[in-house]
Scaffold this motif. Structure first.
Motif, mmCIF file in Angstrom:
data_model
loop_
_atom_site.group_PDB
_atom_site.id
_atom_site.type_symbol
_atom_site.label_atom_id
_atom_site.label_comp_id
_atom_site.label_asym_id
_atom_site.label_seq_id
_atom_site.Cartn_x
_atom_site.Cartn_y
_atom_site.Cartn_z
ATOM 1 N N GLN A 110 -12.574 -12.935 -11.700
ATOM 2 C CA GLN A 110 -13.344 -12.453 -12.836
ATOM 3 C C GLN A 110 -12.931 -11.024 -13.146
ATOM 4 O O GLN A 110 -12.312 -10.346 -12.317
ATOM 5 C CB GLN A 110 -14.829 -12.574 -12.529
ATOM 6 N N TYR A 111 -13.275 -10.599 -14.336
ATOM 7 C CA TYR A 111 -12.775 -9.326 -14.828
ATOM 8 C C TYR A 111 -13.910 -8.537 -15.468
ATOM 9 O O TYR A 111 -14.671 -9.095 -16.267
ATOM 10 C CB TYR A 111 -11.680 -9.604 -15.862
ATOM 11 N N ARG A 128 -14.670 -4.741 -17.356
ATOM 12 C CA ARG A 128 -14.124 -3.479 -17.866
ATOM 13 C C ARG A 128 -15.190 -2.413 -17.644
ATOM 14 O O ARG A 128 -16.307 -2.541 -18.143
ATOM 15 C CB ARG A 128 -13.805 -3.628 -19.350
ATOM 16 N N LEU A 183 -8.953 -1.960 -10.562
ATOM 17 C CA LEU A 183 -7.649 -2.179 -11.202
ATOM 18 C C LEU A 183 -7.312 -0.972 -12.077
ATOM 19 O O LEU A 183 -8.057 -0.641 -12.989
ATOM 20 C CB LEU A 183 -7.688 -3.441 -12.081
ATOM 21 N N GLY A 215 -2.022 -1.369 -12.097
ATOM 22 C CA GLY A 215 -1.790 -2.766 -11.724
ATOM 23 C C GLY A 215 -0.393 -3.072 -11.221
ATOM 24 O O GLY A 215 -0.111 -4.208 -10.843
ATOM 25 N N THR A 216 0.494 -2.085 -11.190
ATOM 26 C CA THR A 216 1.894 -2.392 -10.875
ATOM 27 C C THR A 216 2.064 -2.887 -9.439
ATOM 28 O O THR A 216 2.990 -3.632 -9.147
ATOM 29 C CB THR A 216 2.801 -1.168 -11.090
ATOM 30 N N ILE A 225 -1.263 -6.306 -9.138
ATOM 31 C CA ILE A 225 -0.969 -7.593 -9.795
ATOM 32 C C ILE A 225 0.167 -8.300 -9.053
ATOM 33 O O ILE A 225 0.151 -9.506 -8.852
ATOM 34 C CB ILE A 225 -0.608 -7.378 -11.293
ATOM 35 N N ASP A 255 -11.713 -3.168 -13.948
ATOM 36 C CA ASP A 255 -10.729 -2.380 -14.701
ATOM 37 C C ASP A 255 -11.286 -0.982 -14.949
ATOM 38 O O ASP A 255 -12.275 -0.821 -15.666
ATOM 39 C CB ASP A 255 -10.433 -3.095 -16.031
ATOM 40 N N ASN A 292 -9.476 1.569 -16.211
ATOM 41 C CA ASN A 292 -8.580 2.341 -17.088
ATOM 42 C C ASN A 292 -9.285 3.109 -18.200
ATOM 43 O O ASN A 292 -8.722 4.045 -18.759
ATOM 44 C CB ASN A 292 -7.513 1.423 -17.677
ATOM 45 N N MET A 310 3.190 2.917 -16.403
ATOM 46 C CA MET A 310 1.979 2.133 -16.119
ATOM 47 C C MET A 310 1.230 2.684 -14.912
ATOM 48 O O MET A 310 0.010 2.786 -14.922
ATOM 49 C CB MET A 310 2.362 0.677 -15.808
ATOM 50 N N LEU A 323 -12.233 -14.598 -21.847
ATOM 51 C CA LEU A 323 -12.900 -13.433 -22.419
ATOM 52 C C LEU A 323 -12.199 -13.066 -23.719
ATOM 53 O O LEU A 323 -11.000 -13.295 -23.872
ATOM 54 C CB LEU A 323 -12.832 -12.261 -21.433
ATOM 55 N N PRO A 328 -8.801 -14.084 -17.381
ATOM 56 C CA PRO A 328 -8.482 -12.759 -16.811
ATOM 57 C C PRO A 328 -7.101 -12.659 -16.177
ATOM 58 O O PRO A 328 -6.464 -11.617 -16.221
ATOM 59 C CB PRO A 328 -9.574 -12.558 -15.759
ATOM 60 N N ILE A 351 6.583 -0.571 -21.214
ATOM 61 C CA ILE A 351 5.990 -1.058 -19.961
ATOM 62 C C ILE A 351 6.556 -2.436 -19.607
ATOM 63 O O ILE A 351 7.199 -3.084 -20.432
ATOM 64 C CB ILE A 351 4.448 -1.181 -20.047
ATOM 65 N N LEU A 362 3.356 -7.225 -15.572
ATOM 66 C CA LEU A 362 2.432 -6.645 -14.594
ATOM 67 C C LEU A 362 1.174 -6.090 -15.260
ATOM 68 O O LEU A 362 0.375 -5.419 -14.626
ATOM 69 C CB LEU A 362 3.114 -5.538 -13.784
ATOM 70 N N LEU A 398 -2.253 -7.057 -17.157
ATOM 71 C CA LEU A 398 -3.145 -8.138 -17.568
ATOM 72 C C LEU A 398 -3.388 -8.015 -19.057
ATOM 73 O O LEU A 398 -3.584 -6.918 -19.585
ATOM 74 C CB LEU A 398 -4.479 -8.047 -16.818
ATOM 75 N N LEU A 400 -5.953 -8.623 -20.740
ATOM 76 C CA LEU A 400 -7.252 -8.013 -21.038
ATOM 77 C C LEU A 400 -7.235 -6.487 -20.938
ATOM 78 O O LEU A 400 -8.103 -5.817 -21.478
ATOM 79 C CB LEU A 400 -8.334 -8.582 -20.109
ATOM 80 N N CYS A 401 -6.254 -5.935 -20.246
ATOM 81 C CA CYS A 401 -6.149 -4.481 -20.150
ATOM 82 C C CYS A 401 -5.608 -3.868 -21.444
ATOM 83 O O CYS A 401 -5.479 -2.648 -21.545
ATOM 84 C CB CYS A 401 -5.238 -4.080 -18.990
#
Lengths: 327, 210
Positions: free
Chosen positions: A5-6, A8, A28, A31-32, A35, A50, A52, A105, B58, B75, B113, B117, B119, B121-122
């Motif tokens: 699940q994610y 933000r 997260l 993510g390099t 992931i 997340d 970010n 990134m 999502l 995700p 980028i 790598l 996601l 969603l990011c």
């Protein structure tokens, strides 16, 4: 990748609470590394938080130094005018690592948290005490060419892969972290740990703590510095050996020295003995050679990384020569 | 350019919880309430999978090559897979899928980028440029022209990534010498070994701009 699940997150406290509530949740950032590890099945998180969007990207001068937000990208740091002016060693180290795309990134906080690149850690078919405590160390009697010379244990001989961390160690950075109950700061040399009996723990950060910033104290190591990285390819490969060398010179006289090595230990390896030896000496090849010899005391090689016993002192010597402009 | 594409609405809020929870619940319900005939049909048509997918996805809004998209994604879908599988932009290639080869290189908010790598969603609210977004109609980007002129490829698999990286490289100003170009193109691997011609193509574009 396993399904996860994610979330933000818009505030550090909320992100931290998510990890408090769910033991299998991870922060997260760039993510390099994360992931990649999820794709390999090394990590199987149930939720990624997340971070970010948190306001932690700034790079700013503060009283007595420079503050780098945890979410500043590696490129933003390496290209920043204040970093280039006052901490060129850090810019050199960052640019020695990864590729431009990855540096765009990857964040500073994420780079500090980067896991080892030991193949036995990445390969889930192999034993690894770091990935799966108690399963054994595949590298100890395996193909250990990339592995440690210092501070290893029978449980783990992996090395910290980060170039940035080597420079941050030499520059005596301080990591500011936020936890569910309190904020604290950790001296960079205390941040990463040696494997001992618990190689699953790379560092002293608690799982629910979040890196907020990295502070660099003001210093006079902005002129005579060099980051030397020796690797299998000219570029875009992890270090066999790397050396961060910084000298504070008055003429030929060494007023201050900072030395750290990468690719040799479970943590970025500061060379305190060699630094102390250099203090007050006149810079020159013989003095540097002796410093390198001191730095190598206590080194222990394995079957396939014996070459590092020769490569490491040569790299220290060369880094010091270049830093002092001897060539 | 702002034609808007909407994916069909999906009920993301109807059920909170993971796919695993859903499958557990739905299996129980199925066992209790459904006739064997219905069960077989449900299995054949993979209802569980389809419904679970919808619940887990999502919403994501982003702009790709000037086109705004509103999509629903799981995700674990990477930006690369979103581009290739859902938006049918197959110019960005999947080489290693580990950030090591650079074939998936795209620009996000103007910065290059590895889309494998990141996601999907990011990338909420971000502007993505892929190789498909470089040309203006039938007029190729100068970097595309230069790659053709200097034979900057053989098999072509890495080429879209090489070109996206090269366009960013010129903007970054890392083109002072062939050595600097090589160093800052090191995130793009070419198995055919077209490196020297790629450097020539980049130098030509750089020189034509200065």
């Amino acid at each position: 990748m396993n399904p996860f699940q994610y979330t933000r997150s818009s505030a550090a406290s909320g992100a931290i609470q998510s990890l408090v509530k769910e033991p299998q949740a991870h922060f997260l950032a760039g993510g390099t590394n994360l992931i990649d590890l999820i794709k390999m099945g090394v990590l199987r998180p149930e939720r990624l938080v997340d971070i970010n969007a948190l306001p932690l990207r700034g790079i700013e001068a503060i009283a007595g130094g420079l503050r780098i937000g945890a979410l500043a990208s590696n490129s933003e740091v390496a290209d920043h005018p204040l970093v280039l002016q006052d901490y060129p060693l850090l810019a050199q180290a960052i640019n020695a690592g990864a590729s431009p795309q990855l540096r765009n990134m990857a964040t500073v906080g994420g780079n500090i948290m980067q896991r080892t690149r030991c193949n036995y850690f990445f390969d889930t078919a192999m034993p690894c005490n770091k990935r799966s405590p108690g399963s054994g160390c595949g590298a100890l009697d395996g193909y250990n060419r990339m592995h440690a010379l210092f501070g290893a244990s029978e449980k783990c001989i992996a090395v910290n892969p980060s170039d940035m961390n080597v420079a941050l160690t030499a520059l005596e950075a301080v990591v500011h972290v936020k936890g569910p109950k309190r904020d604290r700061k950790i001296a960079f040399s205390d941040f990463h740990r040696l494997p001992g009996d618990h190689p699953e723990k790379d560092n002293t950060l608690e799982r629910t703590e979040l890196i907020i910033s990295v502070d660099l104290p003001a210093n006079s190591f902005n002129r005579h510095v060099h980051y030397l990285k020796v690797r299998d390819r000219t570029s875009f490969a992890f270090a066999l050996i790397s050396v961060a060398a910084a000298l504070d010179l008055e003429g030929d006289k060494i007023k201050g020295a900072r030395l750290a090595m990468g690719g040799v230990a479970h943590k970025p390896w500061r060379l305190h003995g060699a630094e102390a030896f250099l203090l007050g000496k006149t810079s020159g090849e013989d003095v540097f050679r002796q410093a390198a010899r001191i730095a190598m005391q206590g080194a222990k090689a394995y079957k396939y990384n014996q070459f590092k016993l020769t490569l490491a002192p040569n790299a220290i010597l060369q880094a010091l020569k270049t830093a002092s402009s001897l060539g | 350019m702002s034609k808007r594409r909407n994916a069909p609405p999906e009920g993301k809020d109807l059920l909170k919880g993971s796919r695993r929870d859903f499958l557990k619940q739905s299996s129980l319900l199925s066992a209790a309430a459904l006739t064997p005939g219905t069960l077989i049909r449900a299995a054949n048509e993979q209802w569980d999978e389809k419904v679970a997918d919808a619940f887990e996805k999502l919403p994501l809004n982003l702009e790709v090559n000037g086109v705004k998209y509103s999509v629903n994604v799981e995700p674990r879908v990477t930006l690369l897979d979103l581009l290739r599988e859902q938006l049918n932009l197959t110019g960005s290639k999947k080489g290693c899928d580990r950030g090591q080869c650079g074939a998936c290189t795209v620009h996000v908010n103007g910065v290059r980028i590895n889309s494998c790598l990141s996601l999907a969603l990011c990338n909420e609210g971000k502007k993505v440029t892929t190789i498909e977004g470089l040309a203006k109609g039938d007029v190729l980007h100068p970097m595309q022209e230069a790659f053709i002129k200097h034979d900057g490829f053989q098999c072509g698999y890495c080429t879209s990534g090489q070109i996206m990286s090269a366009v960013a490289l010129v903007k970054e100003g890392r083109t002072q010498s062939p050595g600097e170009i090589s160093e800052f193109m090191s995130g793009n691997i070419c198995r055919c070994g077209a490196y020297s011609n790629i450097v020539k193509a980049i130098q030509e574009v750089k020189n034509s701009q200065s």
